[in-house]
Scaffold this motif. Structure first.
Motif, PDB file in Angstrom:
ATOM      1  N   GLY A   8       2.825  -2.212   4.648  1.00 12.90           N
ATOM      2  CA  GLY A   8       4.049  -1.465   4.873  1.00 12.90           C
ATOM      3  C   GLY A   8       5.125  -1.792   3.859  1.00 12.90           C
ATOM      4  O   GLY A   8       5.852  -0.907   3.391  1.00 12.90           O
ATOM      5  N   THR A   9       5.219  -3.060   3.491  1.00 10.34           N
ATOM      6  CA  THR A   9       6.222  -3.492   2.522  1.00 10.34           C
ATOM      7  C   THR A   9       5.967  -2.897   1.142  1.00 10.34           C
ATOM      8  O   THR A   9       6.869  -2.364   0.494  1.00 10.34           O
ATOM      9  N   LEU A  10       4.721  -2.969   0.689  1.00 12.63           N
ATOM     10  CA  LEU A  10       4.389  -2.459  -0.640  1.00 12.63           C
ATOM     11  C   LEU A  10       4.507  -0.940  -0.717  1.00 12.63           C
ATOM     12  O   LEU A  10       4.841  -0.393  -1.768  1.00 12.63           O
ATOM     13  N   SER A  11       4.239  -0.259   0.389  1.00 13.05           N
ATOM     14  CA  SER A  11       4.362   1.196   0.372  1.00 13.05           C
ATOM     15  C   SER A  11       5.810   1.622   0.155  1.00 13.05           C
ATOM     16  O   SER A  11       6.083   2.694  -0.379  1.00 13.05           O
ATOM     17  N   CYS A  12       6.747   0.759   0.567  1.00 18.75           N
ATOM     18  CA  CYS A  12       8.165   1.047   0.311  1.00 18.75           C
ATOM     19  C   CYS A  12       8.578   0.577  -1.082  1.00 18.75           C
ATOM     20  O   CYS A  12       9.262   1.292  -1.808  1.00 18.75           O
ATOM     21  N   ALA A  13       8.135  -0.615  -1.461  1.00 13.46           N
ATOM     22  CA  ALA A  13       8.576  -1.204  -2.723  1.00 13.46           C
ATOM     23  C   ALA A  13       8.007  -0.487  -3.937  1.00 13.46           C
ATOM     24  O   ALA A  13       8.690  -0.315  -4.955  1.00 13.46           O
ATOM     25  N   THR A  52      -3.338   7.453   6.333  1.00 16.04           N
ATOM     26  CA  THR A  52      -2.752   7.482   4.993  1.00 16.04           C
ATOM     27  C   THR A  52      -2.563   8.908   4.489  1.00 16.04           C
ATOM     28  O   THR A  52      -1.492   9.276   4.005  1.00 16.04           O
ATOM     29  N   PHE A  53      -3.596   9.721   4.613  1.00 13.13           N
ATOM     30  CA  PHE A  53      -3.492  11.112   4.171  1.00 13.13           C
ATOM     31  C   PHE A  53      -2.426  11.861   4.966  1.00 13.13           C
ATOM     32  O   PHE A  53      -1.694  12.689   4.427  1.00 13.13           O
ATOM     33  N   ALA A  54      -2.334  11.567   6.253  1.00 11.74           N
ATOM     34  CA  ALA A  54      -1.410  12.296   7.122  1.00 11.74           C
ATOM     35  C   ALA A  54       0.040  11.895   6.924  1.00 11.74           C
ATOM     36  O   ALA A  54       0.943  12.697   7.171  1.00 11.74           O
ATOM     37  N   THR A  55       0.288  10.677   6.482  1.00 14.87           N
ATOM     38  CA  THR A  55       1.670  10.183   6.423  1.00 14.87           C
ATOM     39  C   THR A  55       2.256  10.101   5.027  1.00 14.87           C
ATOM     40  O   THR A  55       3.475  10.038   4.887  1.00 14.87           O
ATOM     41  N   THR A  56       1.425  10.116   3.989  1.00 16.63           N
ATOM     42  CA  THR A  56       1.943   9.890   2.646  1.00 16.63           C
ATOM     43  C   THR A  56       2.893  10.992   2.195  1.00 16.63           C
ATOM     44  O   THR A  56       3.817  10.752   1.425  1.00 16.63           O
ATOM     45  N   SER A  57       2.705  12.208   2.665  1.00 19.63           N
ATOM     46  CA  SER A  57       3.557  13.313   2.239  1.00 19.63           C
ATOM     47  C   SER A  57       4.903  13.309   2.951  1.00 19.63           C
ATOM     48  O   SER A  57       5.734  14.167   2.696  1.00 19.63           O
ATOM     49  N   ARG A  58       5.124  12.333   3.819  1.00 13.71           N
ATOM     50  CA  ARG A  58       6.389  12.258   4.539  1.00 13.71           C
ATOM     51  C   ARG A  58       7.023  10.901   4.278  1.00 13.71           C
ATOM     52  O   ARG A  58       6.502   9.877   4.705  1.00 13.71           O
ATOM     53  N   GLU A  59       8.119  10.886   3.577  1.00 11.76           N
ATOM     54  CA  GLU A  59       8.766   9.634   3.208  1.00 11.76           C
ATOM     55  C   GLU A  59       9.781   9.242   4.281  1.00 11.76           C
ATOM     56  O   GLU A  59      10.919   9.682   4.285  1.00 11.76           O
ATOM     57  N   ALA A  60       9.342   8.437   5.230  1.00  6.70           N
ATOM     58  CA  ALA A  60      10.195   7.995   6.323  1.00  6.70           C
ATOM     59  C   ALA A  60       9.699   6.653   6.828  1.00  6.70           C
ATOM     60  O   ALA A  60       8.514   6.329   6.726  1.00  6.70           O
ATOM     61  N   ALA A  61      10.616   5.851   7.388  1.00  3.09           N
ATOM     62  CA  ALA A  61      10.263   4.514   7.855  1.00  3.09           C
ATOM     63  C   ALA A  61       9.143   4.517   8.890  1.00  3.09           C
ATOM     64  O   ALA A  61       8.239   3.675   8.831  1.00  3.09           O
ATOM     65  N   PRO A  62       9.145   5.442   9.890  1.00  3.23           N
ATOM     66  CA  PRO A  62       8.050   5.438  10.859  1.00  3.23           C
ATOM     67  C   PRO A  62       6.678   5.616  10.229  1.00  3.23           C
ATOM     68  O   PRO A  62       5.682   5.105  10.746  1.00  3.23           O
ATOM     69  N   ASN A  63       6.598   6.332   9.111  1.00  2.00           N
ATOM     70  CA  ASN A  63       5.313   6.525   8.457  1.00  2.00           C
ATOM     71  C   ASN A  63       4.816   5.243   7.804  1.00  2.00           C
ATOM     72  O   ASN A  63       3.623   4.974   7.762  1.00  2.00           O
ATOM     73  N   ARG A  64       5.753   4.441   7.275  1.00  5.06           N
ATOM     74  CA  ARG A  64       5.359   3.139   6.741  1.00  5.06           C
ATOM     75  C   ARG A  64       4.866   2.244   7.869  1.00  5.06           C
ATOM     76  O   ARG A  64       3.926   1.467   7.710  1.00  5.06           O
ATOM     77  N   LEU A  65       5.515   2.344   9.037  1.00  3.29           N
ATOM     78  CA  LEU A  65       5.086   1.581  10.201  1.00  3.29           C
ATOM     79  C   LEU A  65       3.694   2.008  10.642  1.00  3.29           C
ATOM     80  O   LEU A  65       2.859   1.181  11.008  1.00  3.29           O
ATOM     81  N   ALA A  66       3.429   3.318  10.597  1.00 13.46           N
ATOM     82  CA  ALA A  66       2.115   3.830  10.977  1.00 13.46           C
ATOM     83  C   ALA A  66       1.038   3.302  10.049  1.00 13.46           C
ATOM     84  O   ALA A  66      -0.064   2.940  10.486  1.00 13.46           O
ATOM     85  N   LEU A  67       1.334   3.242   8.756  1.00 18.86           N
ATOM     86  CA  LEU A  67       0.367   2.741   7.780  1.00 18.86           C
ATOM     87  C   LEU A  67       0.054   1.272   8.045  1.00 18.86           C
ATOM     88  O   LEU A  67      -1.111   0.870   8.083  1.00 18.86           O
ATOM     89  N   ILE A  93      -3.538  -3.095  10.621  1.00 14.18           N
ATOM     90  CA  ILE A  93      -3.701  -4.116  11.670  1.00 14.18           C
ATOM     91  C   ILE A  93      -4.780  -3.697  12.663  1.00 14.18           C
ATOM     92  O   ILE A  93      -5.660  -4.493  13.019  1.00 14.18           O
ATOM     93  N   ALA A  94      -4.724  -2.449  13.125  1.00 14.30           N
ATOM     94  CA  ALA A  94      -5.685  -1.972  14.113  1.00 14.30           C
ATOM     95  C   ALA A  94      -7.111  -2.033  13.570  1.00 14.30           C
ATOM     96  O   ALA A  94      -8.034  -2.478  14.263  1.00 14.30           O
TER      97      ALA A  94
END
Length: 262
Positions: A51-56, A137-152, A157-158
């Motif tokens: 999640g951190t690297l996806s933002c950074a 990853t495919f579903a969330t990458t096109s949406r730049e928002a904090a919840p999507n980073r959390l989902a990734l 983890i899961a």
């Protein structure tokens, strides 16, 4: 863009370097956490750093399985795909070499098939765990928002917790390749390439051609016949969903850094 122009593009090399750095950091964090006695620790560490690297770094792939999935769904060019794969493997090997110097028992770095299970079971769990990660990853990458980073991060983890008791929960061929090279332990290593790659490719096709807003038979046919998928997406939007930008034109386009991280 022509091959020569792309090789002289600053953006091209910036993206390749981002993949090497992201994979180095991701692998290093997970390998360091693998020394902990609880399997929960490396799973949490992997999710947090993803999640951190996806933002950074704007969602680098940092995972050869995801890169192959992008190549198969025509979201990534062949030249960039090969360069990214080499960068990811290099980053993972450097991280594993550094971790081996720091860890007292370097065998904890290696992903292994459970002694109570079989390679076939481990393969199935790697396919499943990587499928859910790549689909997210495919579903969330096109949406730049904090919840999507959390989902990734949550998907990492899961997957690690679900597949961990059977295969170590790698979901990332580079993460398994680095330790195998520096320790010389290659037991059932094929599981950690075949499983994640197959799971990621299946997830990529499932999302892109069934669930994505621009999913259509025309889009699938374009992919199978090596035509421009992005052009089909923009000209034939899904009748059940409003048109949205394709992943190749989203907040983290393959032409820069790519998609996803695990």
């Amino acid at each position: 863009m022509a091959i020569g122009e792309e090789l002289h593009s600053r953006r091209f090399w910036q993206g390749v370097l981002a993949e090497a750095v992201a994979t180095l950091i991701f692998t290093g964090v997970v390998l360091g956490a693998s020394a902990a006695p609880s399997p929960l620790i490396p799973a949490l560490a992997g999710g947090l750093v993803a999640g951190t690297l996806s933002c950074a770094l704007r969602a680098p792939q940092a995972n050869p399985a995801l890169t192959v999935a992008l190549l198969c769904t025509h979201k990534l060019g062949a030249l960039r795909g090969v360069a990214v794969l080499l960068a990811q493997c290099t980053g993972a090997v450097l991280a594993a070499a550094a971790a081996r110097l720091a860890l007292l028992d370097d065998t904890t770095m290696v992903t292994r098939v459970s002694a109570a299970g079989t390679a076939g079971q481990a393969l199935c769990w790697e396919i499943f765990a990587t499928f859910q990660l790549a689909f997210t990853t495919f579903a969330t990458t096109s949406r730049e928002a904090a919840p999507n980073r959390l989902a990734l991060g949550s998907a990492v983890i899961a997957g690690a917790l679900a597949a961990g008791p059977f295969s170590g929960g790698s979901m990332n061929p580079a993460r398994s390749l680095g330790p195998a090279i520096v320790t010389g332990i290659w037991d059932d290593h094929w599981v950690y390439w075949v499983g994640p790659v197959l799971g990621a490719v299946l997830a990529g096709f499932c999302y892109e051609f069934i669930f994505a807003p621009g999913a259509s038979r025309e889009k699938l046919f374009a992919c199978l016949t090596c035509r421009d998928v992005a052009l089909v997406e923009t000209t034939t939007p899904s009748p059940s969903s409003p048109p949205t930008a394709p992943l190749s034109a989203a907040c983290t386009p393959p032409s820069s850094h790519g998609q996803g991280l695990a």
